[in-house]
Design an enzyme around this catalytic site. Structure first.
Site, PDB file in Angstrom:
ATOM      1  N   LYS A 136      -1.462  16.403  -2.833  1.00  0.00           N
ATOM      2  CA  LYS A 136      -1.336  14.790  -4.371  1.00  0.00           C
ATOM      3  C   LYS A 136      -2.841  15.017  -4.918  1.00  0.00           C
ATOM      4  O   LYS A 136      -2.297  15.674  -6.439  1.00  0.00           O
ATOM      5  CB  LYS A 136      -1.051  13.582  -3.706  1.00  0.00           C
ATOM      6  CG  LYS A 136      -0.893  13.282  -2.070  1.00  0.00           C
ATOM      7  CD  LYS A 136       0.451  13.157  -2.316  1.00  0.00           C
ATOM      8  CE  LYS A 136       0.582  13.959  -0.768  1.00  0.00           C
ATOM      9  NZ  LYS A 136       2.007  13.025  -0.108  1.00  0.00           N
ATOM     10  N   ASP A 143      -7.643  10.208   7.657  1.00  0.00           N
ATOM     11  CA  ASP A 143      -6.469  10.880   6.647  1.00  0.00           C
ATOM     12  C   ASP A 143      -6.786  10.917   5.666  1.00  0.00           C
ATOM     13  O   ASP A 143      -7.052  10.226   5.184  1.00  0.00           O
ATOM     14  CB  ASP A 143      -5.185  10.930   7.600  1.00  0.00           C
ATOM     15  CG  ASP A 143      -4.050  11.520   6.434  1.00  0.00           C
ATOM     16  OD1 ASP A 143      -4.510  12.445   5.828  1.00  0.00           O
ATOM     17  OD2 ASP A 143      -2.629  11.529   7.234  1.00  0.00           O
ATOM     18  N   ALA A 199      -5.671  12.144   2.527  1.00  0.00           N
ATOM     19  CA  ALA A 199      -4.108  12.720   1.187  1.00  0.00           C
ATOM     20  C   ALA A 199      -4.535  12.102  -0.098  1.00  0.00           C
ATOM     21  O   ALA A 199      -4.008  12.648  -0.555  1.00  0.00           O
ATOM     22  CB  ALA A 199      -3.164  12.168   2.584  1.00  0.00           C
ATOM     23  N   TRP A 218       1.363   6.273   8.313  1.00  0.00           N
ATOM     24  CA  TRP A 218       2.961   6.466   7.569  1.00  0.00           C
ATOM     25  C   TRP A 218       3.755   7.664   8.828  1.00  0.00           C
ATOM     26  O   TRP A 218       2.865   8.037  10.172  1.00  0.00           O
ATOM     27  CB  TRP A 218       1.671   8.015   7.126  1.00  0.00           C
ATOM     28  CG  TRP A 218       2.854   9.600   6.478  1.00  0.00           C
ATOM     29  CD1 TRP A 218       3.955   9.908   5.911  1.00  0.00           C
ATOM     30  CD2 TRP A 218       3.151  11.033   6.539  1.00  0.00           C
ATOM     31  NE1 TRP A 218       4.784  10.366   5.355  1.00  0.00           N
ATOM     32  CE2 TRP A 218       3.735  11.752   6.010  1.00  0.00           C
ATOM     33  CE3 TRP A 218       1.661  11.657   7.569  1.00  0.00           C
ATOM     34  CZ2 TRP A 218       4.196  12.829   5.999  1.00  0.00           C
ATOM     35  CZ3 TRP A 218       1.502  13.060   7.483  1.00  0.00           C
ATOM     36  CH2 TRP A 218       2.547  13.890   6.607  1.00  0.00           C
TER      37      TRP A 218
END
Ligand code: LMR
Length: 396
Positions: free
Chosen positions: A246, A211, A213, A130
């Site tokens: 999300k 991470d 997410a 990302w």
């Protein structure tokens, strides 16, 4: 003071959002920024979140400060989502989660914390990763190194190359991993690969930094955490940046947490005290509202059920879009990888020129890297986008 400053180019994802907004064509399609969209193209407030908002409005009694760690109820709820109920790490007082302003806040506070613990350590990040990982981690002064992750031809994980490069990492270097739904590629590690990677991390005494997410948007809330949980059981220390943007649809509420695992309760107390001091020096305390919504949902059986049902529906919609899109692109080549990959993103594997062709000729917006947000497609736009991609492939 400002006379020497140059105007900086915008972050590519934010730039694309702006160009899309400014495009007057009514049939334009946004496959850029990673937000979930429903069949009508909206990013709705989840029903469980709306209901939690109503309850909170009636029950909230104060807007006084929460403290640098945020809400304890939210923090233990997030720990349980990440590690599962009854984790031995919680019983041994080796883990805690600290509420942060979104996943970005968690990543940046982790980076500042690492800078204190190990100023000379490198953080290894996947190629690609990302785009915002680089300024978030590099901005804290950490040295960033890359490990290969995606094979550009097959668009699958290049695990042998990844492992060979991580063999060169130094003791106590950090390895940033995507817990699930790799952004930008959608190509995830298999459970066997998580196990091999864990063995390497243990042998070389590296520190995993995960991470997370998109938990719940790949295979399911539990399934998506399997790799992370395996790793957490096996290593003495670990960091996890988690986002509720999300899976709770809370994007603008900036809701996330940083989970820290330490090798014993004594070190853990010292580590969390350092982290809280870093937080106090940056933003003092996290915003409360989004975390209060998550806490309300996680602590109420019926709202929790409703949230999980809605999340399952979102995941199923993305999975079906992947199958349909791969099917519609099939005449133009092998796009089966789209059906196999997980979460919101995949690369189409087309050139920048072809990406621009899609934007100019058809008002279809995706990142120059050819990353598309699958959730931006709908039953109505999917055949049109697939036809335009086939046309773009023929055009150059
Ligand atoms: C994305 O990758 O599109 C999302 O994570 C949104 C963002 O902030 O970049």
């Amino acid at each position: 003071m400002f006379e020497h400053l140059k105007v900086l180019p915008q972050d590519p994802i934010l730039q694309l959002m702006q160009s899309f907004r400014e495009d007057p064509r009514p049939d334009k399609v946004d496959l850029g920024v990673g937000v979930y969209r429903d069949a009508a193209g909206n990013t709705p407030i989840m029903g469980a979140v709306r209901e939690a908002s109503k309850r909170l409005l009636l029950s909230e009694t104060t807007k006084s400060y929460v403290g640098p760690a945020g809400s304890q109820g939210f923090n233990s709820g997030l720990t349980e989502l990440l590690l599962g109920a009854d984790s031995a790490l919680s019983r041994d007082q080796r883990v805690s989660t600290i509420q942060t302003p979104g996943g970005c806040g968690a990543l940046r506070m982790a980076a500042e914390f690492i800078k204190i613990c190990k100023p000379d350590a490198s953080v290894w990040v996947s190629t690609p990763t990302w785009a915002n990982h680089l300024p978030l981690l590099g901005g804290a002064g950490l040295r960033i190194r890359d490990y290969p992750y995606l094979n550009r031809q097959s668009l699958e994980v290049d695990f042998d190359d990844m492992m060979a490069t991580l063999e060169t990492a130094q003791k106590e270097d950090l390895v940033l991993l995507h817990g699930c739904c790799h952004n930008p590629s959608g190509a995830d590690l298999t459970m066997d690969q998580w196990q091999d990677l864990t063995a390497l991390i243990q042998r070389k005494q590296l520190l995993p930094f995960v991470d997370m997410a998109y938990q719940g948007l790949g295979d399911g809330l539990e399934e998506d955490a399997r790799g992370l949980r395996y790793l957490a059981e096996a290593v003495p220390e670990m960091l996890v940046a988690a986002s509720c943007s999300k899976n709770f649809g809370l994007y603008r509420e900036r809701t996330g947490g940083l989970m820290v695992i330490s090798d014993n309760a004594k070190n853990h107390a010292a580590a969390t005290s350092q982290l809280l001091s870093v937080i106090r020096a940056h933003y003092s305390m996290p915003p409360a509202h989004g975390a209060a919504l998550v806490e309300t949902i996680l602590q109420n059986k019926e709202l929790n059920r409703q949230w999980q049902d809605e999340l399952n529906g979102m995941r199923e919609r993305i999975r079906q879009l992947r199958l349909d899109f791969a099917d519609k692109l099939a005449p133009a080549g092998d796009f089966d990888f789209i059906a196999r990959q997980k979460g919101m993103f995949s690369f189409l594997g087309i050139s920048e020129k072809q990406v621009h062709y899609l934007r100019e000729q058809h008002g279809i917006y995706l990142l120059e890297s050819s990353r598309i947000n699958m959730a931006g497609l709908s039953d109505e736009t999917l055949p049109r986008v697939a036809a335009a991609v086939r046309e773009a492939l023929d055009s150059a």
